[in-house]
Design an enzyme around this catalytic site. Sequence first.
Site, PDB file in Angstrom:
ATOM      1  N   CYS A   4      -2.343-133.462 -29.378  1.00  0.00           N
ATOM      2  CA  CYS A   4      -3.523-133.674 -28.524  1.00  0.00           C
ATOM      3  C   CYS A   4      -4.489-132.495 -28.608  1.00  0.00           C
ATOM      4  O   CYS A   4      -5.702-132.687 -28.707  1.00  0.00           O
ATOM      5  CB  CYS A   4      -3.102-133.900 -27.073  1.00  0.00           C
ATOM      6  SG  CYS A   4      -2.154-135.407 -26.816  1.00  0.00           S
ATOM      7  N   THR A   5      -3.953-131.298 -28.578  1.00  0.00           N
ATOM      8  CA  THR A   5      -4.787-130.111 -28.681  1.00  0.00           C
ATOM      9  C   THR A   5      -5.536-130.114 -30.016  1.00  0.00           C
ATOM     10  O   THR A   5      -6.734-129.832 -30.067  1.00  0.00           O
ATOM     11  CB  THR A   5      -3.940-128.834 -28.532  1.00  0.00           C
ATOM     12  OG1 THR A   5      -3.316-128.855 -27.237  1.00  0.00           O
ATOM     13  CG2 THR A   5      -4.770-127.583 -28.673  1.00  0.00           C
TER      14      THR A   5
END
Length: 152
Positions: free
Chosen positions: A46-47
Amino acid sequence: MAIEVGTQAPDFELRNQHGESVRLSDFRGRKNVVLAFYPFAFTGVCTGELGAIQRELAGLQNDTVQVLGLSCDSQFSQRVFADREGLEFPLLADFWPHGEVARAYGVLDEERGCPLRGTFVVDTAGAVRWSVVNGLPDARDEQEYLKVLAAL
């Protein structure tokens, strides 16, 4: 099952990382919207995905397009995540009722309590023009968003 291309995008109202209310219908007639659902703030994939969106933000968010990130994290988690990662687009908290918007778009993993990696491009009339849904470990390609937006 994710909502189909050509259908009206379900409207919603959620709070962003600053506690401000954001409604999808507020963009109708003004901007196309990229809805990027992601499982959890602070996780590796996600990052990386949201960082890629940030790096391409000049092409993804402008006078005619708005990017909105959505997860079931709280607005407070979203704030710390956005600040830490330097994310300059709204991160919306689909926190309570838990996953209601992700469920409406057909991307909530009920067993894990988080959205799949679903992306929906919603046009100015409120219709879904493009979508892709990846499983939890599979990152999306932000370059695809740029191609889709260029074709609108």
